[in-house]
Design a protein around this motif. Structure first.
Motif, PDB file in Angstrom:
ATOM      1  N   MET A   1      -8.691  44.777 -26.016  1.00 19.08           N
ATOM      2  CA  MET A   1      -8.156  46.087 -25.626  1.00 19.08           C
ATOM      3  C   MET A   1      -6.631  46.003 -25.526  1.00 19.08           C
ATOM      4  SD  MET A   1      -9.510  48.540 -22.519  1.00 19.08           S
ATOM      5  CE  MET A   1      -9.510  47.213 -21.323  1.00 19.08           C
ATOM      6  N   LYS A   2      -5.963  47.041 -25.968  1.00 17.61           N
ATOM      7  CA  LYS A   2      -4.501  47.103 -25.911  1.00 17.61           C
ATOM      8  C   LYS A   2      -4.108  48.036 -24.765  1.00 17.61           C
ATOM      9  CE  LYS A   2      -0.592  47.482 -29.087  1.00 17.61           C
ATOM     10  NZ  LYS A   2      -0.176  47.803 -30.482  1.00 17.61           N
ATOM     11  N   ILE A   3      -3.398  47.467 -23.765  1.00 19.46           N
ATOM     12  CA  ILE A   3      -3.129  48.206 -22.523  1.00 19.46           C
ATOM     13  C   ILE A   3      -1.636  48.237 -22.236  1.00 19.46           C
ATOM     14  CG2 ILE A   3      -3.717  48.425 -20.079  1.00 19.46           C
ATOM     15  CD1 ILE A   3      -5.971  46.373 -20.589  1.00 19.46           C
ATOM     16  N   ASP A   4      -1.127  49.417 -21.876  1.00 21.47           N
ATOM     17  CA  ASP A   4       0.227  49.575 -21.347  1.00 21.47           C
ATOM     18  C   ASP A   4       0.133  49.944 -19.870  1.00 21.47           C
ATOM     19  OD1 ASP A   4       1.440  49.047 -23.738  1.00 21.47           O
ATOM     20  OD2 ASP A   4       2.398  51.013 -23.948  1.00 21.47           O
ATOM     21  N   PHE A   5       0.966  49.296 -19.038  1.00 22.01           N
ATOM     22  CA  PHE A   5       1.100  49.668 -17.631  1.00 22.01           C
ATOM     23  C   PHE A   5       2.508  50.211 -17.400  1.00 22.01           C
ATOM     24  CE2 PHE A   5      -2.244  46.400 -17.445  1.00 22.01           C
ATOM     25  CZ  PHE A   5      -3.202  47.063 -16.688  1.00 22.01           C
ATOM     26  N   TYR A   6       2.613  51.316 -16.652  1.00 21.09           N
ATOM     27  CA  TYR A   6       3.902  51.969 -16.407  1.00 21.09           C
ATOM     28  C   TYR A   6       4.163  52.087 -14.902  1.00 21.09           C
ATOM     29  CZ  TYR A   6       3.687  53.396 -21.319  1.00 21.09           C
ATOM     30  OH  TYR A   6       3.614  53.400 -22.678  1.00 21.09           O
ATOM     31  N   ILE A   7       5.396  51.726 -14.482  1.00 18.13           N
ATOM     32  CA  ILE A   7       5.755  51.830 -13.070  1.00 18.13           C
ATOM     33  C   ILE A   7       7.268  52.002 -12.953  1.00 18.13           C
ATOM     34  CG2 ILE A   7       6.108  49.345 -12.642  1.00 18.13           C
ATOM     35  CD1 ILE A   7       4.449  49.884  -9.971  1.00 18.13           C
ATOM     36  N   SER A   8       7.720  52.623 -11.861  1.00 18.75           N
ATOM     37  CA  SER A   8       9.148  52.908 -11.701  1.00 18.75           C
ATOM     38  C   SER A   8       9.994  51.645 -11.615  1.00 18.75           C
ATOM     39  CB  SER A   8       9.374  53.758 -10.441  1.00 18.75           C
ATOM     40  OG  SER A   8       8.870  55.051 -10.614  1.00 18.75           O
ATOM     41  N   SER A   9       9.464  50.614 -10.968  1.00 16.26           N
ATOM     42  CA  SER A   9      10.199  49.359 -10.836  1.00 16.26           C
ATOM     43  C   SER A   9       9.226  48.254 -10.480  1.00 16.26           C
ATOM     44  CB  SER A   9      11.270  49.473  -9.746  1.00 16.26           C
ATOM     45  OG  SER A   9      10.668  49.458  -8.457  1.00 16.26           O
ATOM     46  N   LEU A  10       9.731  47.045 -10.432  1.00 17.57           N
ATOM     47  CA  LEU A  10       8.941  45.888  -9.995  1.00 17.57           C
ATOM     48  C   LEU A  10       9.511  45.351  -8.685  1.00 17.57           C
ATOM     49  CD1 LEU A  10       8.495  44.236 -13.495  1.00 17.57           C
ATOM     50  CD2 LEU A  10       6.713  45.341 -12.124  1.00 17.57           C
ATOM     51  N   SER A  11       9.926  46.275  -7.821  1.00 18.32           N
ATOM     52  CA  SER A  11      10.513  45.908  -6.537  1.00 18.32           C
ATOM     53  C   SER A  11       9.430  45.454  -5.556  1.00 18.32           C
ATOM     54  CB  SER A  11      11.293  47.097  -5.956  1.00 18.32           C
ATOM     55  OG  SER A  11      10.410  48.171  -5.689  1.00 18.32           O
ATOM     56  N   SER A  12       9.830  45.194  -4.318  1.00 16.32           N
ATOM     57  CA  SER A  12       8.929  44.574  -3.335  1.00 16.32           C
ATOM     58  C   SER A  12       8.049  45.604  -2.635  1.00 16.32           C
ATOM     59  CB  SER A  12       9.748  43.811  -2.289  1.00 16.32           C
ATOM     60  OG  SER A  12      10.659  44.686  -1.645  1.00 16.32           O
ATOM     61  N   GLY A  13       7.106  46.165  -3.354  1.00 22.91           N
ATOM     62  CA  GLY A  13       6.181  47.134  -2.779  1.00 22.91           C
ATOM     63  C   GLY A  13       4.744  46.768  -3.096  1.00 22.91           C
ATOM     64  N   GLY A  14       3.816  47.383  -2.358  1.00 24.73           N
ATOM     65  CA  GLY A  14       2.405  47.094  -2.556  1.00 24.73           C
ATOM     66  C   GLY A  14       1.907  47.505  -3.929  1.00 24.73           C
ATOM     67  N   ALA A  15       2.328  48.695  -4.399  1.00 29.62           N
ATOM     68  CA  ALA A  15       1.895  49.169  -5.715  1.00 29.62           C
ATOM     69  C   ALA A  15       2.396  48.244  -6.815  1.00 29.62           C
ATOM     70  CB  ALA A  15       2.393  50.593  -5.949  1.00 29.62           C
ATOM     71  N   GLU A  16       3.651  47.805  -6.682  1.00 31.84           N
ATOM     72  CA  GLU A  16       4.240  46.911  -7.667  1.00 31.84           C
ATOM     73  C   GLU A  16       3.488  45.573  -7.711  1.00 31.84           C
ATOM     74  OE1 GLU A  16       7.417  49.783  -6.300  1.00 31.84           O
ATOM     75  OE2 GLU A  16       5.801  48.635  -5.383  1.00 31.84           O
ATOM     76  N   HIS A  17       3.113  45.096  -6.538  1.00 28.79           N
ATOM     77  CA  HIS A  17       2.384  43.826  -6.458  1.00 28.79           C
ATOM     78  C   HIS A  17       1.021  43.938  -7.138  1.00 28.79           C
ATOM     79  CE1 HIS A  17       0.889  40.301  -3.729  1.00 28.79           C
ATOM     80  NE2 HIS A  17       1.198  39.902  -4.952  1.00 28.79           N
ATOM     81  N   VAL A  18       0.318  45.041  -6.876  1.00 25.38           N
ATOM     82  CA  VAL A  18      -0.993  45.240  -7.488  1.00 25.38           C
ATOM     83  C   VAL A  18      -0.861  45.331  -9.002  1.00 25.38           C
ATOM     84  CG1 VAL A  18      -2.947  46.827  -7.721  1.00 25.38           C
ATOM     85  CG2 VAL A  18      -2.033  46.304  -5.460  1.00 25.38           C
ATOM     86  N   MET A  19       0.138  46.065  -9.492  1.00 24.31           N
ATOM     87  CA  MET A  19       0.289  46.200 -10.935  1.00 24.31           C
ATOM     88  C   MET A  19       0.615  44.863 -11.592  1.00 24.31           C
ATOM     89  SD  MET A  19       2.516  48.813 -13.318  1.00 24.31           S
ATOM     90  CE  MET A  19       1.271  50.107 -13.284  1.00 24.31           C
ATOM     91  N   ALA A  20       1.472  44.059 -10.958  1.00 18.63           N
ATOM     92  CA  ALA A  20       1.810  42.744 -11.504  1.00 18.63           C
ATOM     93  C   ALA A  20       0.554  41.884 -11.619  1.00 18.63           C
ATOM     94  CB  ALA A  20       2.848  42.055 -10.630  1.00 18.63           C
ATOM     95  N   ASN A  21      -0.285  41.906 -10.600  1.00 17.00           N
ATOM     96  CA  ASN A  21      -1.530  41.134 -10.624  1.00 17.00           C
ATOM     97  C   ASN A  21      -2.537  41.701 -11.624  1.00 17.00           C
ATOM     98  OD1 ASN A  21      -0.907  39.113  -8.775  1.00 17.00           O
ATOM     99  ND2 ASN A  21      -1.535  40.340  -7.019  1.00 17.00           N
ATOM    100  N   LEU A  22      -2.578  43.022 -11.717  1.00 13.46           N
ATOM    101  CA  LEU A  22      -3.495  43.676 -12.649  1.00 13.46           C
ATOM    102  C   LEU A  22      -3.137  43.327 -14.092  1.00 13.46           C
ATOM    103  CD1 LEU A  22      -5.895  45.673 -12.619  1.00 13.46           C
ATOM    104  CD2 LEU A  22      -4.240  47.540 -12.783  1.00 13.46           C
ATOM    105  N   ALA A  23      -1.833  43.353 -14.394  1.00 16.65           N
ATOM    106  CA  ALA A  23      -1.376  42.989 -15.742  1.00 16.65           C
ATOM    107  C   ALA A  23      -1.725  41.534 -16.048  1.00 16.65           C
ATOM    108  CB  ALA A  23       0.129  43.217 -15.859  1.00 16.65           C
ATOM    109  N   ARG A  24      -1.534  40.657 -15.076  1.00 15.81           N
ATOM    110  CA  ARG A  24      -1.867  39.237 -15.262  1.00 15.81           C
ATOM    111  C   ARG A  24      -3.356  39.047 -15.524  1.00 15.81           C
ATOM    112  NH1 ARG A  24      -3.588  35.784 -11.357  1.00 15.81           N
ATOM    113  NH2 ARG A  24      -2.806  37.129  -9.691  1.00 15.81           N
ATOM    114  N   TYR A  25      -4.172  39.777 -14.774  1.00 14.76           N
ATOM    115  CA  TYR A  25      -5.627  39.663 -14.924  1.00 14.76           C
ATOM    116  C   TYR A  25      -6.059  40.057 -16.340  1.00 14.76           C
ATOM    117  CZ  TYR A  25     -10.582  40.887 -14.450  1.00 14.76           C
ATOM    118  OH  TYR A  25     -11.937  40.988 -14.638  1.00 14.76           O
TER     119      TYR A  25
END
Length: 372
Positions: A1-25
Protein backbone atom coordinates in the motif's frame (compact mmCIF):
# COMPACT_ATOMS: atom_id res chain seq x y z
CA UNK A 1 0.00 0.00 0.00
CA UNK A 2 1.21 3.51 -0.82
CA UNK A 3 0.47 5.91 2.06
CA UNK A 4 0.98 9.65 2.59
CA UNK A 5 0.73 11.18 6.08
CA UNK A 6 0.17 14.94 6.45
CA UNK A 7 0.71 17.10 9.56
CA UNK A 8 1.45 20.76 10.34
CA UNK A 9 4.78 19.99 12.00
CA UNK A 10 6.79 17.33 13.80
CA UNK A 11 7.03 19.35 17.00
CA UNK A 12 6.70 17.99 20.55
CA UNK A 13 3.00 17.13 20.65
CA UNK A 14 0.93 14.00 21.16
CA UNK A 15 -0.50 14.00 17.63
CA UNK A 16 2.98 14.40 16.14
CA UNK A 17 4.28 11.52 18.24
CA UNK A 18 1.45 9.22 17.14
CA UNK A 19 1.97 10.08 13.48
CA UNK A 20 5.73 9.46 13.70
CA UNK A 21 5.07 6.03 15.21
CA UNK A 22 2.26 5.28 12.76
CA UNK A 23 4.52 6.07 9.80
CA UNK A 24 7.25 3.83 11.26
CA UNK A 25 4.78 0.98 11.76
CA UNK A 26 3.51 1.05 8.18
CA UNK A 27 7.03 1.51 6.75
CA UNK A 28 8.10 -1.70 8.51
CA UNK A 29 5.53 -3.59 6.47
CA UNK A 30 5.13 -3.94 2.74
CA UNK A 31 4.20 -0.28 2.28
CA UNK A 32 5.66 2.85 0.70
CA UNK A 33 5.31 5.60 3.30
CA UNK A 34 5.75 9.37 2.93
CA UNK A 35 5.37 11.87 5.75
CA UNK A 36 4.60 15.45 4.74
CA UNK A 37 5.26 18.24 7.25
CA UNK A 38 4.31 21.88 6.68
CA UNK A 39 6.99 23.02 9.16
CA UNK A 40 4.82 25.31 11.29
CA UNK A 41 7.01 24.63 14.34
CA UNK A 42 10.55 23.25 14.82
CA UNK A 43 10.99 19.49 14.46
CA UNK A 44 11.21 17.52 17.73
CA UNK A 45 10.71 13.86 16.80
CA UNK A 46 13.15 11.71 14.87
CA UNK A 47 11.56 9.88 11.95
CA UNK A 48 12.32 6.29 11.01
CA UNK A 49 14.83 5.96 8.15
CA UNK A 50 12.34 3.90 6.11
CA UNK A 51 9.91 6.83 6.03
CA UNK A 52 10.42 9.41 3.28
CA UNK A 53 10.00 12.87 4.85
CA UNK A 54 8.83 15.75 2.64
CA UNK A 55 8.85 19.29 4.06
CA UNK A 56 6.98 22.35 2.81
CA UNK A 57 7.76 25.65 4.46
CA UNK A 58 5.36 28.40 3.45
CA UNK A 59 5.15 29.88 6.94
CA UNK A 60 4.09 33.54 6.86
CA UNK A 61 6.60 36.08 8.16
CA UNK A 62 3.82 37.93 9.99
CA UNK A 63 0.34 37.08 11.28
CA UNK A 64 -1.66 39.51 9.14
CA UNK A 65 -4.77 38.03 7.51
CA UNK A 66 -3.45 38.43 3.96
CA UNK A 67 -0.16 36.72 4.86
CA UNK A 68 -2.01 33.84 6.53
CA UNK A 69 -4.29 33.48 3.51
CA UNK A 70 -1.26 33.29 1.18
CA UNK A 71 0.33 30.71 3.51
CA UNK A 72 -2.74 28.46 3.38
CA UNK A 73 -3.08 28.92 -0.39
CA UNK A 74 0.55 27.86 -0.93
CA UNK A 75 0.17 24.88 1.43
CA UNK A 76 -2.88 23.71 -0.52
CA UNK A 77 -0.98 24.16 -3.79
CA UNK A 78 1.93 22.05 -2.53
CA UNK A 79 -0.53 19.39 -1.36
CA UNK A 80 -2.27 19.29 -4.76
CA UNK A 81 1.09 18.84 -6.48
CA UNK A 82 2.14 16.17 -3.97
CA UNK A 83 -1.02 14.11 -4.52
CA UNK A 84 -0.67 14.45 -8.30
CA UNK A 85 3.01 13.42 -8.27
CA UNK A 86 2.97 10.80 -5.52
CA UNK A 87 -0.40 9.20 -6.30
CA UNK A 88 -0.80 7.63 -2.84
CA UNK A 89 -3.56 5.04 -2.51
CA UNK A 90 -4.54 6.66 0.78
CA UNK A 91 -3.67 10.06 2.26
CA UNK A 92 -4.03 10.52 6.01
CA UNK A 93 -3.99 13.88 7.80
CA UNK A 94 -3.92 14.85 11.46
CA UNK A 95 -5.51 18.00 12.97
CA UNK A 96 -8.22 20.28 11.59
CA UNK A 97 -6.17 22.66 9.46
CA UNK A 98 -4.42 19.84 7.59
CA UNK A 99 -7.67 17.89 7.36
CA UNK A 100 -9.49 20.63 5.49
CA UNK A 101 -6.48 21.40 3.27
CA UNK A 102 -6.11 17.73 2.31
CA UNK A 103 -9.82 17.41 1.49
CA UNK A 104 -9.68 20.50 -0.75
CA UNK A 105 -6.44 19.36 -2.39
CA UNK A 106 -7.82 15.84 -2.87
CA UNK A 107 -10.99 16.86 -4.73
CA UNK A 108 -9.46 15.98 -8.10
CA UNK A 109 -7.28 13.16 -6.79
CA UNK A 110 -7.99 9.44 -6.93
CA UNK A 111 -6.38 8.98 -3.50
CA UNK A 112 -8.60 7.93 -0.62
CA UNK A 113 -8.72 10.69 1.97
CA UNK A 114 -8.70 9.92 5.71
CA UNK A 115 -8.86 12.79 8.22
CA UNK A 116 -8.12 12.48 11.94
CA UNK A 117 -9.27 14.79 14.70
CA UNK A 118 -6.97 14.56 17.69
CA UNK A 119 -8.83 16.91 20.02
CA UNK A 120 -12.34 17.85 21.09
CA UNK A 121 -13.24 20.31 18.33
CA UNK A 122 -16.25 21.85 20.06
CA UNK A 123 -13.95 23.07 22.84
CA UNK A 124 -10.89 23.83 20.76
CA UNK A 125 -12.71 26.07 18.28
CA UNK A 126 -15.91 28.14 18.08
CA UNK A 127 -19.03 26.21 17.08
CA UNK A 128 -19.05 27.57 13.52
CA UNK A 129 -15.54 26.13 12.95
CA UNK A 130 -16.82 22.71 13.98
CA UNK A 131 -19.77 23.11 11.58
CA UNK A 132 -17.46 24.09 8.71
CA UNK A 133 -15.10 21.20 9.49
CA UNK A 134 -17.99 18.72 9.45
CA UNK A 135 -19.17 20.11 6.11
CA UNK A 136 -15.77 19.40 4.58
CA UNK A 137 -15.48 16.02 6.32
CA UNK A 138 -18.45 14.72 4.32
CA UNK A 139 -16.09 14.69 1.31
CA UNK A 140 -13.51 12.51 3.09
CA UNK A 141 -13.58 8.73 2.78
CA UNK A 142 -13.17 8.24 6.53
CA UNK A 143 -12.93 10.26 9.74
CA UNK A 144 -10.92 8.88 12.66
CA UNK A 145 -11.48 10.00 16.25
CA UNK A 146 -10.10 8.67 19.53
CA UNK A 147 -13.12 8.02 21.74
CA UNK A 148 -16.77 7.04 21.38
CA UNK A 149 -17.57 10.14 23.45
CA UNK A 150 -16.07 12.33 20.73
CA UNK A 151 -17.80 10.37 17.95
CA UNK A 152 -21.21 11.20 19.45
CA UNK A 153 -20.56 14.94 19.03
CA UNK A 154 -20.47 14.70 15.22
CA UNK A 155 -23.62 15.05 13.07
CA UNK A 156 -25.57 11.99 11.96
CA UNK A 157 -24.55 12.35 8.32
CA UNK A 158 -20.93 11.59 9.31
CA UNK A 159 -21.52 8.72 11.72
CA UNK A 160 -21.23 5.92 9.15
CA UNK A 161 -17.74 7.02 8.12
CA UNK A 162 -16.29 7.60 11.60
CA UNK A 163 -13.89 5.06 13.12
CA UNK A 164 -12.75 5.11 16.76
CA UNK A 165 -9.04 4.36 17.19
CA UNK A 166 -7.40 5.21 20.52
CA UNK A 167 -3.89 6.59 20.87
CA UNK A 168 -1.41 3.73 21.25
CA UNK A 169 1.35 3.20 23.79
CA UNK A 170 4.72 1.96 22.61
CA UNK A 171 5.75 0.02 25.71
CA UNK A 172 9.26 -0.77 24.45
CA UNK A 173 9.94 2.86 23.54
CA UNK A 174 8.75 4.03 26.94
CA UNK A 175 10.90 1.56 28.84
CA UNK A 176 13.92 2.42 26.68
CA UNK A 177 13.65 6.05 27.87
CA UNK A 178 14.27 4.86 31.42
CA UNK A 179 17.22 2.64 30.55
CA UNK A 180 18.89 5.43 28.56
CA UNK A 181 18.29 8.11 31.18
CA UNK A 182 19.00 6.12 34.34
CA UNK A 183 22.37 4.58 33.48
CA UNK A 184 22.87 3.26 37.03
CA UNK A 185 19.94 0.85 36.68
CA UNK A 186 19.35 -1.73 33.98
CA UNK A 187 15.80 -2.26 35.26
CA UNK A 188 13.33 0.61 34.82
CA UNK A 189 11.36 -0.75 37.79
CA UNK A 190 14.28 0.14 40.09
CA UNK A 191 13.88 3.88 39.54
CA UNK A 192 13.40 5.62 42.87
CA UNK A 193 10.19 7.59 43.38
CA UNK A 194 10.44 11.24 44.41
CA UNK A 195 8.01 13.46 46.28
CA UNK A 196 7.04 15.18 43.07
CA UNK A 197 3.73 16.11 41.51
CA UNK A 198 4.24 16.02 37.76
CA UNK A 199 2.39 17.38 34.76
CA UNK A 200 3.35 17.36 31.08
CA UNK A 201 1.78 19.45 28.32
CA UNK A 202 1.91 22.58 26.20
CA UNK A 203 1.99 25.77 28.24
CA UNK A 204 -1.30 26.97 26.79
CA UNK A 205 -4.76 27.85 28.08
CA UNK A 206 -6.20 24.41 27.22
CA UNK A 207 -4.04 22.71 29.86
CA UNK A 208 -5.23 25.03 32.69
CA UNK A 209 -1.97 24.87 34.62
CA UNK A 210 -3.09 27.74 36.86
CA UNK A 211 -5.66 25.46 38.50
CA UNK A 212 -2.94 22.87 39.11
CA UNK A 213 -0.59 25.52 40.51
CA UNK A 214 -3.31 26.82 42.85
CA UNK A 215 -4.21 23.28 43.94
CA UNK A 216 -0.58 22.47 44.70
CA UNK A 217 -0.21 25.70 46.68
CA UNK A 218 -3.06 24.54 48.94
CA UNK A 219 -1.04 21.40 49.78
CA UNK A 220 2.29 23.16 50.19
CA UNK A 221 2.21 23.91 53.93
CA UNK A 222 1.03 20.42 54.90
CA UNK A 223 3.54 18.63 52.66
CA UNK A 224 6.68 20.84 52.59
CA UNK A 225 8.88 18.10 51.08
CA UNK A 226 6.80 17.84 47.88
CA UNK A 227 7.43 19.80 44.68
CA UNK A 228 5.51 20.42 41.45
CA UNK A 229 7.25 20.00 38.09
CA UNK A 230 5.62 20.99 34.80
CA UNK A 231 7.29 19.90 31.55
CA UNK A 232 6.38 21.59 28.27
CA UNK A 233 6.73 24.73 26.20
CA UNK A 234 4.23 27.24 24.90
CA UNK A 235 2.94 30.79 24.68
CA UNK A 236 2.01 31.03 28.39
CA UNK A 237 5.50 30.37 29.73
CA UNK A 238 6.24 33.95 30.82
CA UNK A 239 2.74 34.40 32.24
CA UNK A 240 3.00 31.22 34.29
CA UNK A 241 6.50 32.12 35.49
CA UNK A 242 5.23 35.50 36.67
CA UNK A 243 2.22 33.87 38.33
CA UNK A 244 4.38 31.37 40.23
CA UNK A 245 6.65 34.19 41.37
CA UNK A 246 3.68 36.33 42.41
CA UNK A 247 2.31 33.62 44.73
CA UNK A 248 5.74 33.01 46.22
CA UNK A 249 6.18 29.41 45.03
CA UNK A 250 9.36 29.62 42.93
CA UNK A 251 11.18 27.25 45.28
CA UNK A 252 8.43 24.62 45.06
CA UNK A 253 7.07 24.88 41.49
CA UNK A 254 9.30 24.53 38.44
CA UNK A 255 8.60 24.98 34.73
CA UNK A 256 11.12 22.50 33.35
CA UNK A 257 10.85 23.02 29.59
CA UNK A 258 10.78 20.17 27.07
CA UNK A 259 12.02 16.70 27.90
CA UNK A 260 12.84 13.89 25.48
CA UNK A 261 12.25 11.37 28.26
CA UNK A 262 8.83 12.20 29.80
CA UNK A 263 8.20 8.57 30.77
CA UNK A 264 11.38 8.58 32.86
CA UNK A 265 10.05 11.66 34.70
CA UNK A 266 6.74 9.85 35.21
CA UNK A 267 8.51 6.84 36.69
CA UNK A 268 10.23 9.12 39.20
CA UNK A 269 7.13 11.14 40.10
CA UNK A 270 4.92 10.40 43.08
CA UNK A 271 1.72 11.73 41.46
CA UNK A 272 0.70 12.79 37.95
CA UNK A 273 -1.97 15.46 37.34
CA UNK A 274 -3.85 16.37 34.16
CA UNK A 275 -5.67 19.68 34.68
CA UNK A 276 -6.96 20.30 31.13
CA UNK A 277 -10.15 22.08 30.08
CA UNK A 278 -10.48 19.56 27.22
CA UNK A 279 -8.52 16.81 25.47
CA UNK A 280 -8.82 14.42 22.55
CA UNK A 281 -7.26 11.34 24.06
CA UNK A 282 -4.49 12.35 26.48
CA UNK A 283 -1.33 10.39 25.71
CA UNK A 284 0.47 11.70 28.76
CA UNK A 285 -2.24 10.43 31.10
CA UNK A 286 -2.03 6.94 29.61
CA UNK A 287 1.77 6.99 29.77
CA UNK A 288 1.71 8.08 33.41
CA UNK A 289 -0.68 5.25 34.22
CA UNK A 290 1.60 2.77 32.46
CA UNK A 291 4.44 4.20 34.61
CA UNK A 292 2.43 3.02 37.66
CA UNK A 293 2.09 6.62 38.78
CA UNK A 294 -1.23 7.42 40.51
CA UNK A 295 -3.12 10.03 38.50
CA UNK A 296 -5.53 12.86 39.20
CA UNK A 297 -7.36 14.23 36.14
CA UNK A 298 -10.15 16.61 35.33
CA UNK A 299 -13.36 15.11 33.93
CA UNK A 300 -12.76 17.00 30.73
CA UNK A 301 -14.09 16.02 27.33
CA UNK A 302 -12.80 13.79 26.01
CA UNK A 303 -10.70 10.86 27.14
CA UNK A 304 -10.07 10.85 30.90
CA UNK A 305 -13.49 9.37 31.76
CA UNK A 306 -12.84 6.58 29.23
CA UNK A 307 -9.46 5.84 30.80
CA UNK A 308 -9.95 6.39 34.53
CA UNK A 309 -12.49 4.66 36.75
CA UNK A 310 -12.79 7.14 39.61
CA UNK A 311 -11.18 6.05 42.89
CA UNK A 312 -10.12 2.71 41.33
CA UNK A 313 -7.24 3.37 38.92
CA UNK A 314 -7.10 7.14 39.41
CA UNK A 315 -9.14 10.15 40.49
CA UNK A 316 -11.43 12.42 38.48
CA UNK A 317 -12.31 15.97 39.53
CA UNK A 318 -14.40 18.67 37.89
CA UNK A 319 -12.72 21.14 35.54
CA UNK A 320 -11.23 24.09 37.42
CA UNK A 321 -11.99 22.61 40.86
CA UNK A 322 -8.69 23.37 42.58
CA UNK A 323 -10.15 22.47 46.01
CA UNK A 324 -11.05 18.89 45.03
CA UNK A 325 -7.84 18.55 43.07
CA UNK A 326 -5.87 19.59 46.14
CA UNK A 327 -7.84 17.12 48.30
CA UNK A 328 -7.00 14.18 46.03
CA UNK A 329 -3.37 15.24 45.81
CA UNK A 330 -3.17 15.56 49.60
CA UNK A 331 -4.69 12.12 50.10
CA UNK A 332 -2.13 10.54 47.78
CA UNK A 333 0.76 12.55 49.22
CA UNK A 334 -0.05 11.23 52.67
CA UNK A 335 -0.65 7.59 51.66
CA UNK A 336 2.33 5.85 50.12
CA UNK A 337 0.62 2.46 50.11
CA UNK A 338 -2.40 3.87 48.26
CA UNK A 339 -0.10 5.50 45.69
CA UNK A 340 1.50 2.12 45.04
CA UNK A 341 -1.81 0.22 44.87
CA UNK A 342 -3.48 2.76 42.59
CA UNK A 343 -0.41 2.87 40.39
CA UNK A 344 -0.53 -0.90 39.91
CA UNK A 345 -4.21 -0.76 38.96
CA UNK A 346 -3.52 2.07 36.52
CA UNK A 347 -0.75 0.04 34.89
CA UNK A 348 -3.01 -2.95 34.30
CA UNK A 349 -5.86 -0.81 32.94
CA UNK A 350 -3.93 0.68 29.99
CA UNK A 351 -2.38 -2.51 28.60
CA UNK A 352 -5.09 -2.65 25.92
CA UNK A 353 -3.43 0.39 24.31
CA UNK A 354 -0.42 -1.66 23.18
CA UNK A 355 0.89 -0.06 19.98
CA UNK A 356 0.84 -3.26 17.93
CA UNK A 357 -2.77 -3.96 18.83
CA UNK A 358 -3.93 -0.40 18.01
CA UNK A 359 -1.92 -0.13 14.79
CA UNK A 360 -3.24 -3.48 13.58
CA UNK A 361 -6.69 -1.90 13.77
CA UNK A 362 -5.33 1.11 11.83
CA UNK A 363 -4.05 -1.31 9.20
CA UNK A 364 -7.47 -2.93 8.84
CA UNK A 365 -9.23 0.45 8.57
CA UNK A 366 -6.88 1.78 5.88
CA UNK A 367 -7.13 -1.41 3.83
CA UNK A 368 -10.91 -1.23 4.13
CA UNK A 369 -10.86 2.37 2.84
CA UNK A 370 -8.53 1.54 -0.06
CA UNK A 371 -10.74 -1.38 -1.10
CA UNK A 372 -13.93 0.72 -1.20
Amino acid sequence: MKIDFYISSLSSGGAEHVMANLARYFAAGDNEVNLISYEKRPQFYNIDKNVNVIKYNNKAKNRFFLSLFVEVFRDIGDTVRRLKKGKPQVAVSFLSRCNIMLIIAGIFSKSRIVVCDRNYLLKEYPGYIFTISCFFYRFADAVIVQTHEVKKTYPKYLQNKIFVLENPLDFKELELQCIKEDTKNSDENDIKRENTVLSVGRLEKQKDFKTLINAFKKTAAKFPDWKLKIFGQGCMKKELEAYIKNIGMCDRIKLCGVTHTPFFEMKKAGIFVLSSFYEGFPNVLCEAMYAKTPCVSTRCKCGPSDIIKDAVNGYLVDIGDEVKMAEKMEFLMGNGEERKTMGERAFESVKYLDINRVFLRWDKVLHKIVDL
